[in-house]
Design a protein around this motif. Structure first.
Motif, PDB file in Angstrom:
ATOM      1  N   PHE A   1      15.110   8.846 -11.021  1.00 16.22           N
ATOM      2  CA  PHE A   1      13.997   8.562 -11.912  1.00 16.22           C
ATOM      3  C   PHE A   1      14.435   7.448 -12.843  1.00 16.22           C
ATOM      4  CE2 PHE A   1      11.716   9.305 -15.937  1.00 16.22           C
ATOM      5  CZ  PHE A   1      10.413   9.211 -15.476  1.00 16.22           C
ATOM      6  N   HIS A   2      13.636   6.398 -12.936  1.00 22.75           N
ATOM      7  CA  HIS A   2      13.995   5.284 -13.814  1.00 22.75           C
ATOM      8  C   HIS A   2      13.464   5.515 -15.219  1.00 22.75           C
ATOM      9  CE1 HIS A   2      13.659   0.963 -15.266  1.00 22.75           C
ATOM     10  NE2 HIS A   2      14.937   1.279 -15.268  1.00 22.75           N
ATOM     11  N   CYS A   3      14.383   5.499 -16.169  1.00 28.06           N
ATOM     12  CA  CYS A   3      14.043   5.632 -17.592  1.00 28.06           C
ATOM     13  C   CYS A   3      14.828   4.566 -18.332  1.00 28.06           C
ATOM     14  CB  CYS A   3      14.416   7.019 -18.099  1.00 28.06           C
ATOM     15  SG  CYS A   3      14.155   7.214 -19.874  1.00 28.06           S
ATOM     16  N   PRO A   4      14.206   3.470 -18.703  1.00 24.94           N
ATOM     17  CA  PRO A   4      14.940   2.441 -19.445  1.00 24.94           C
ATOM     18  C   PRO A   4      15.624   3.045 -20.674  1.00 24.94           C
ATOM     19  CG  PRO A   4      12.735   1.674 -18.885  1.00 24.94           C
ATOM     20  CD  PRO A   4      12.788   3.134 -18.547  1.00 24.94           C
ATOM     21  N   ARG A   5      16.843   2.643 -20.914  1.00 27.50           N
ATOM     22  CA  ARG A   5      17.650   3.209 -21.997  1.00 27.50           C
ATOM     23  C   ARG A   5      16.913   3.270 -23.336  1.00 27.50           C
ATOM     24  NH1 ARG A   5      18.989   5.692 -25.358  1.00 27.50           N
ATOM     25  NH2 ARG A   5      20.870   5.651 -26.606  1.00 27.50           N
ATOM     26  N   GLY A   6      16.164   2.266 -23.654  1.00 31.47           N
ATOM     27  CA  GLY A   6      15.475   2.221 -24.932  1.00 31.47           C
ATOM     28  C   GLY A   6      14.369   3.251 -25.097  1.00 31.47           C
TER      29      GLY A   6
ATOM     30  N   GLU B   1      15.126   8.736 -25.545  1.00 33.21           N
ATOM     31  CA  GLU B   1      14.880   9.779 -26.550  1.00 33.21           C
ATOM     32  C   GLU B   1      13.394  10.072 -26.692  1.00 33.21           C
ATOM     33  OE1 GLU B   1      18.674   7.607 -27.672  1.00 33.21           O
ATOM     34  OE2 GLU B   1      16.698   7.051 -26.939  1.00 33.21           O
ATOM     35  N   PHE B   2      12.574   9.049 -26.571  1.00 36.55           N
ATOM     36  CA  PHE B   2      11.122   9.209 -26.709  1.00 36.55           C
ATOM     37  C   PHE B   2      10.526   9.935 -25.508  1.00 36.55           C
ATOM     38  CE2 PHE B   2      12.468   5.499 -29.086  1.00 36.55           C
ATOM     39  CZ  PHE B   2      11.985   5.811 -30.346  1.00 36.55           C
ATOM     40  N   TRP B   3      11.048   9.669 -24.326  1.00 33.80           N
ATOM     41  CA  TRP B   3      10.531  10.315 -23.116  1.00 33.80           C
ATOM     42  C   TRP B   3      10.995  11.761 -22.993  1.00 33.80           C
ATOM     43  CZ3 TRP B   3      10.684   6.473 -18.385  1.00 33.80           C
ATOM     44  CH2 TRP B   3       9.844   5.385 -18.658  1.00 33.80           C
ATOM     45  N   VAL B   4      12.128  12.107 -23.612  1.00 32.08           N
ATOM     46  CA  VAL B   4      12.682  13.458 -23.535  1.00 32.08           C
ATOM     47  C   VAL B   4      12.053  14.406 -24.550  1.00 32.08           C
ATOM     48  CG1 VAL B   4      14.802  14.758 -24.034  1.00 32.08           C
ATOM     49  CG2 VAL B   4      14.884  12.806 -22.486  1.00 32.08           C
ATOM     50  N   ASP B   5      11.668  13.897 -25.701  1.00 33.91           N
ATOM     51  CA  ASP B   5      11.165  14.723 -26.795  1.00 33.91           C
ATOM     52  C   ASP B   5       9.709  15.145 -26.563  1.00 33.91           C
ATOM     53  OD1 ASP B   5      10.331  15.872 -29.176  1.00 33.91           O
ATOM     54  OD2 ASP B   5      11.033  14.225 -30.437  1.00 33.91           O
ATOM     55  N   PRO B   6       9.460  16.458 -26.389  1.00 39.55           N
ATOM     56  CA  PRO B   6       8.092  16.926 -26.151  1.00 39.55           C
ATOM     57  C   PRO B   6       7.142  16.637 -27.312  1.00 39.55           C
ATOM     58  CG  PRO B   6       9.671  18.734 -25.896  1.00 39.55           C
ATOM     59  CD  PRO B   6      10.426  17.538 -26.375  1.00 39.55           C
ATOM     60  N   GLU B   7       7.661  16.377 -28.504  1.00 44.20           N
ATOM     61  CA  GLU B   7       6.833  16.063 -29.662  1.00 44.20           C
ATOM     62  C   GLU B   7       6.472  14.578 -29.735  1.00 44.20           C
ATOM     63  OE1 GLU B   7       5.638  18.495 -31.656  1.00 44.20           O
ATOM     64  OE2 GLU B   7       6.647  19.855 -30.275  1.00 44.20           O
ATOM     65  N   SER B   8       7.084  13.781 -28.885  1.00 39.74           N
ATOM     66  CA  SER B   8       6.835  12.342 -28.892  1.00 39.74           C
ATOM     67  C   SER B   8       5.558  12.006 -28.121  1.00 39.74           C
ATOM     68  CB  SER B   8       8.021  11.617 -28.223  1.00 39.74           C
ATOM     69  OG  SER B   8       7.686  10.279 -27.906  1.00 39.74           O
TER      70      SER B   8
END
Length: 133
Positions: free
Chosen positions: A57-62, A65-72
């Motif tokens: 799965f591609h997740c750009p480093r930047g 944290e935003f993609w992992v946090d369910p509150e984001s």
């Protein structure tokens, strides 16, 4: 230039001391495990040029944290799945820092110790994006 309080090498060393590191042969063996997801933190140009781990799965480093946090507002549901997440970059530095950051957030992730470069060197399977016409 003002000296840094801690350089990147020291930061990576500190991160590696407290995270789970996966060696390439072990990672290759985990590729067929549906409960394991490889997360590619590299820049899209790196994936295009060097290829990628099949099924990763591609997740750009930047964005991690935003993609992992369910509150984001940027949360990606794939990170809410009950899976083992193994982060990787080209050489293991970005992924070590990323795994440590996610650990600080309460998210469990390991990282590919020597990165995609070692994966490629050791003959791990690689796919390339299809060329656009």
């Amino acid at each position: 230039m003002k000296p840094l309080k801690m350089g990147v090498k020291a930061m990576v060393t500190a991160a590696k001391a407290r995270i789970e590191e996966i060696d390439t042969p072990e990672a290759v063996a985990l590729l067929a495990d549906p409960k394991t997801l490889f997360v590619d933190l590299r820049d899209p140009r790196e994936r295009e040029r060097e290829g990628y781990i099949p099924g990763s799965f591609h997740c750009p480093r930047g964005m991690l944290e935003f993609w992992v946090d369910p509150e984001s507002p940027y949360f990606k549901p794939i990170f809410g799945e009950d899976r083992r997440f193994i982060l990787h970059c080209a050489g293991g530095w970005r992924s070590a820092l990323s795994a440590a950051t996610l650990q600080d957030m309460g998210f469990e992730a390991a990282h590919l110790k020597e990165g995609f470069g070692d994966w490629k060197k050791q003959g791990g399977p690689i796919e390339f994006p299809t060329k656009k016409a």
